[in-house]
Motif scaffolding. Sequence first.
Motif: not given
Lengths: 50, 390
Positions: A42, B367, A27, B340-341, B343-349, A29, A40, B372, B270-272
């Motif tokens: 989670n 979680f 992802g 700080e995480f 970029a690797a996570c994008r927002g968790g659950q 884009q 994407f 993450r 990226p979008l969720c």
Amino acid sequence: MGIFQELVSSRSEALAELLDAAESPLGEQPASEADSSPPFSNWNSWSDSD
Amino acid sequence: MRTQGVPVSEELGADAAARYDSFLSRRFHMAVLQPTTLCPWDCDYCYLADREQRREMSPHVAEAVAASIRAQGSRWPVRVVWHGGEPLSLPLSGFERLLSPFETLRSEGRVQHCVQTNAGLITPEWCALFERFGFSVGVSVDGPEWANAGRHDRSGRSVHDRIMRGVRTLRECGVPFTTIAVVTPETVGRPHELAAFFEELGTVRVGFNIEEREGANTGRPVVDEEAAVAFWRALIERRSAGSPLRVREVERLLSSLRAARDHREEPASPLCDPVPTVAWNGETVLLSPEFSGTRAPEYDDFVLGNVLTEPLTAMVARAHEAAYVDEFARSLRSCAHTCEFYAACRGGQTSNRYSEHGTLLATETAFCRATRQAPVRALHQFAAATTERT
């Protein structure tokens, strides 16, 4: 510098080898090209999720 | 203020819409469908409250979802994830009737069927259906028998032999499968034994879900954060040593890191996925399948509408008006600006925010820490240790 950014600049060769074998980035884009690739998720209760 | 029965954000209008569009997609890549509420098993950590009741989806609901996917018209195929209850507790003929409305879309490459199953009811006939309809199959198995101690049927009997029989059937029929495993406080200290089991199992890939407090699962102990870091580090070291096992969380982290290193700049956001989840009766929640069936009076149980009376595309188009969706967009913005995480996570659950904090405005959850942040810390330890050696 955050911990993820430290990984970005890490010079570990073992890490570089792991990254060379990693799957394609997910992802990437920009928001302005929302339909060019899928969004994407989670959600982790499906085993083939991103 | 309410619309379609759902409490709506007090800050309506352009702000809420803009917040949504900054972090969430107006198109869905995944739609989760609940063909039945029933699961014949009664695992200790299950979050489904109504799993002992048999309520089955009608083909009219499936037809409405298929019409929504056609209306969305996205370039990529929509993954239709059949998720329960236990989807295979539906009679095979009944399941096939639910698949029928998607056949034209599937023949056009616009739908990919997926199923998550406990494997206990898999037969060669089910395998033939998986092959005929091009299913991606996911199996829920926690590891060797000792790791499945929390999984049992309603009589309290172990289900491990039934899981393994189903996996053998998949292999004998040549059906590839992925797996998810719940990692509990009792199993987190044995990563190498778990990995060895999945290496032998023949799975394409495994996702390890550190046990979470959500839905109906609220009373069990949680996994210690340092134990989670040690768990992920063992898997990373195993991967570095040549293990063929692909672990979802490790692969995802490596992919994010590779993208960041390749760009050497802030990666594009990226979008969720809004992930519409359609219950047996057509009632639809967004953002997290765990919300389906969750009692939350302050959010009218997260139900945004019913696909029998409104297309999923229309629900997603007005999603920013729902208070819980707007709260999630606000929390994602906080994550992006403060964590700080990120970029690797994008927002968790999503659901963990509510189950742990009672609001979707919350950001960090267990979680986040175990699934993450801990892999990032583990990879950081691995990189530091291997840099010192080189």
